[in-house]
Design a protein around this motif. Structure first.
Motif, PDB file in Angstrom:
ATOM      1  N   SER A  13       0.815  -1.216   0.000  1.00 26.32           N
ATOM      2  CA  SER A  13       0.000   0.000   0.000  1.00 26.32           C
ATOM      3  C   SER A  13       0.848   1.267   0.000  1.00 26.32           C
ATOM      4  O   SER A  13       0.365   2.334  -0.366  1.00 26.32           O
ATOM      5  N   THR A  14       2.109   1.151   0.395  1.00 31.23           N
ATOM      6  CA  THR A  14       2.979   2.326   0.432  1.00 31.23           C
ATOM      7  C   THR A  14       3.764   2.525  -0.862  1.00 31.23           C
ATOM      8  O   THR A  14       4.414   3.551  -1.032  1.00 31.23           O
ATOM      9  N   LEU A  15       3.694   1.563  -1.767  1.00 37.04           N
ATOM     10  CA  LEU A  15       4.485   1.625  -2.997  1.00 37.04           C
ATOM     11  C   LEU A  15       3.722   2.317  -4.127  1.00 37.04           C
ATOM     12  O   LEU A  15       2.514   2.149  -4.253  1.00 37.04           O
ATOM     13  N   PRO A  16       4.451   3.055  -4.971  1.00 35.20           N
ATOM     14  CA  PRO A  16       3.795   3.710  -6.110  1.00 35.20           C
ATOM     15  C   PRO A  16       3.580   2.742  -7.273  1.00 35.20           C
ATOM     16  O   PRO A  16       4.221   1.704  -7.350  1.00 35.20           O
ATOM     17  N   ASN A  17       2.659   3.109  -8.167  1.00 30.91           N
ATOM     18  CA  ASN A  17       2.438   2.336  -9.391  1.00 30.91           C
ATOM     19  C   ASN A  17       3.246   2.934 -10.537  1.00 30.91           C
ATOM     20  O   ASN A  17       2.799   2.969 -11.661  1.00 30.91           O
ATOM     21  N   GLY A  18       4.442   3.384 -10.237  1.00 27.79           N
ATOM     22  CA  GLY A  18       5.281   3.996 -11.248  1.00 27.79           C
ATOM     23  C   GLY A  18       6.639   3.326 -11.312  1.00 27.79           C
ATOM     24  O   GLY A  18       6.911   2.369 -10.597  1.00 27.79           O
ATOM     25  N   PRO A  19       7.516   3.855 -12.157  1.00 31.18           N
ATOM     26  CA  PRO A  19       8.839   3.268 -12.318  1.00 31.18           C
ATOM     27  C   PRO A  19       9.752   3.550 -11.133  1.00 31.18           C
ATOM     28  O   PRO A  19       9.539   4.499 -10.369  1.00 31.18           O
ATOM     29  N   GLY A  20      10.752   2.699 -10.974  1.00 33.95           N
ATOM     30  CA  GLY A  20      11.723   2.903  -9.910  1.00 33.95           C
ATOM     31  C   GLY A  20      12.666   1.726  -9.776  1.00 33.95           C
ATOM     32  O   GLY A  20      12.631   0.793 -10.571  1.00 33.95           O
ATOM     33  N   ILE A  21      13.501   1.801  -8.764  1.00 34.63           N
ATOM     34  CA  ILE A  21      14.430   0.715  -8.473  1.00 34.63           C
ATOM     35  C   ILE A  21      14.088   0.127  -7.112  1.00 34.63           C
ATOM     36  O   ILE A  21      13.459   0.774  -6.281  1.00 34.63           O
ATOM     37  N   TYR A  22      14.517  -1.114  -6.908  1.00 34.13           N
ATOM     38  CA  TYR A  22      14.293  -1.782  -5.630  1.00 34.13           C
ATOM     39  C   TYR A  22      15.519  -2.626  -5.321  1.00 34.13           C
ATOM     40  O   TYR A  22      16.297  -2.961  -6.200  1.00 34.13           O
ATOM     41  N   ARG A  30      23.138  -6.536   3.754  1.00 35.63           N
ATOM     42  CA  ARG A  30      23.870  -6.446   2.492  1.00 35.63           C
ATOM     43  C   ARG A  30      22.906  -6.563   1.315  1.00 35.63           C
ATOM     44  O   ARG A  30      21.981  -7.368   1.345  1.00 35.63           O
ATOM     45  N   VAL A  31      23.143  -5.783   0.290  1.00 33.03           N
ATOM     46  CA  VAL A  31      22.320  -5.848  -0.921  1.00 33.03           C
ATOM     47  C   VAL A  31      22.679  -7.128  -1.664  1.00 33.03           C
ATOM     48  O   VAL A  31      23.832  -7.367  -1.976  1.00 33.03           O
ATOM     49  N   ILE A  32      21.660  -7.965  -1.917  1.00 29.86           N
ATOM     50  CA  ILE A  32      21.900  -9.206  -2.646  1.00 29.86           C
ATOM     51  C   ILE A  32      21.319  -9.143  -4.059  1.00 29.86           C
ATOM     52  O   ILE A  32      21.633  -9.972  -4.894  1.00 29.86           O
ATOM     53  N   TYR A  33      20.459  -8.156  -4.301  1.00 31.50           N
ATOM     54  CA  TYR A  33      19.883  -7.999  -5.635  1.00 31.50           C
ATOM     55  C   TYR A  33      19.400  -6.573  -5.785  1.00 31.50           C
ATOM     56  O   TYR A  33      18.803  -6.011  -4.875  1.00 31.50           O
ATOM     57  N   LEU A  34      19.663  -5.985  -6.948  1.00 36.42           N
ATOM     58  CA  LEU A  34      19.203  -4.651  -7.269  1.00 36.42           C
ATOM     59  C   LEU A  34      18.447  -4.751  -8.580  1.00 36.42           C
ATOM     60  O   LEU A  34      18.944  -5.324  -9.551  1.00 36.42           O
ATOM     61  N   GLY A  35      17.224  -4.238  -8.611  1.00 29.61           N
ATOM     62  CA  GLY A  35      16.424  -4.359  -9.820  1.00 29.61           C
ATOM     63  C   GLY A  35      15.717  -3.061 -10.154  1.00 29.61           C
ATOM     64  O   GLY A  35      15.707  -2.121  -9.367  1.00 29.61           O
ATOM     65  N   LYS A  36      15.124  -3.030 -11.334  1.00 31.10           N
ATOM     66  CA  LYS A  36      14.337  -1.878 -11.743  1.00 31.10           C
ATOM     67  C   LYS A  36      13.027  -2.385 -12.321  1.00 31.10           C
ATOM     68  O   LYS A  36      12.935  -3.532 -12.772  1.00 31.10           O
ATOM     69  N   ALA A  37      12.013  -1.528 -12.288  1.00 29.80           N
ATOM     70  CA  ALA A  37      10.704  -1.940 -12.778  1.00 29.80           C
ATOM     71  C   ALA A  37       9.945  -0.728 -13.308  1.00 29.80           C
ATOM     72  O   ALA A  37      10.142   0.388 -12.838  1.00 29.80           O
ATOM     73  N   LYS A  38       9.069  -0.979 -14.264  1.00 28.56           N
ATOM     74  CA  LYS A  38       8.192   0.080 -14.769  1.00 28.56           C
ATOM     75  C   LYS A  38       7.058   0.345 -13.785  1.00 28.56           C
ATOM     76  O   LYS A  38       6.499   1.432 -13.754  1.00 28.56           O
ATOM     77  N   ASP A  39       6.694  -0.670 -13.007  1.00 20.77           N
ATOM     78  CA  ASP A  39       5.642  -0.546 -11.988  1.00 20.77           C
ATOM     79  C   ASP A  39       6.142  -1.246 -10.726  1.00 20.77           C
ATOM     80  O   ASP A  39       6.068  -2.466 -10.607  1.00 20.77           O
ATOM     81  N   ILE A  40       6.661  -0.462  -9.791  1.00 23.31           N
ATOM     82  CA  ILE A  40       7.269  -1.019  -8.566  1.00 23.31           C
ATOM     83  C   ILE A  40       6.280  -1.879  -7.784  1.00 23.31           C
ATOM     84  O   ILE A  40       6.612  -2.970  -7.335  1.00 23.31           O
ATOM     85  N   LYS A  41       5.064  -1.377  -7.594  1.00 20.52           N
ATOM     86  CA  LYS A  41       4.077  -2.131  -6.806  1.00 20.52           C
ATOM     87  C   LYS A  41       3.820  -3.508  -7.413  1.00 20.52           C
ATOM     88  O   LYS A  41       3.818  -4.518  -6.725  1.00 20.52           O
ATOM     89  N   LYS A  42       3.653  -3.554  -8.733  1.00 16.29           N
ATOM     90  CA  LYS A  42       3.382  -4.827  -9.401  1.00 16.29           C
ATOM     91  C   LYS A  42       4.575  -5.779  -9.264  1.00 16.29           C
ATOM     92  O   LYS A  42       4.411  -6.965  -9.015  1.00 16.29           O
ATOM     93  N   ARG A  43       5.795  -5.248  -9.427  1.00 17.32           N
ATOM     94  CA  ARG A  43       6.990  -6.093  -9.338  1.00 17.32           C
ATOM     95  C   ARG A  43       7.165  -6.667  -7.940  1.00 17.32           C
ATOM     96  O   ARG A  43       7.412  -7.856  -7.770  1.00 17.32           O
ATOM     97  N   VAL A  44       7.045  -5.830  -6.927  1.00 16.01           N
ATOM     98  CA  VAL A  44       7.221  -6.308  -5.551  1.00 16.01           C
ATOM     99  C   VAL A  44       6.141  -7.334  -5.212  1.00 16.01           C
ATOM    100  O   VAL A  44       6.418  -8.352  -4.578  1.00 16.01           O
ATOM    101  N   LYS A  45       4.922  -7.094  -5.654  1.00 18.75           N
ATOM    102  CA  LYS A  45       3.828  -8.041  -5.405  1.00 18.75           C
ATOM    103  C   LYS A  45       4.149  -9.410  -5.990  1.00 18.75           C
ATOM    104  O   LYS A  45       3.849 -10.441  -5.393  1.00 18.75           O
TER     105      LYS A  45
END
Length: 66
Positions: A13-22, A30-45
């Motif tokens: 509910s706190t994530l936007p439906n826009g582009p970004g990195i996660y 420690r960071v084990i993975y860095l990704g990007k998405a056109k829709d952060i909420k959809k990707r994290v879900k």
């Protein structure tokens, strides 16, 4: 350890439906993975779906490059 459904819904509910990195971090911060998405909420879900969880666990088990 998987977060409970309430925690997942709160996070989503706190994530936007826009582009970004996660980033995925391990228990030591420690960071084990860095990704990007056109829709952060959809990707994290997607990461909370069962078939994705098993692939992620396999990825985490791989040895890391230093």
């Amino acid at each position: 350890m998987m977060p409970e459904n309430k925690q997942i819904h709160h996070i989503l509910s706190t994530l936007p439906n826009g582009p970004g990195i996660y980033k995925m971090i391990d228990t030591e911060g420690r960071v084990i993975y860095l990704g990007k998405a056109k829709d952060i909420k959809k990707r994290v879900k997607q990461y909370f779906q069962r078939q994705v969880i098993s692939r992620l666990l396999a990825l985490i088990a791989l040895p890391r490059c230093k």
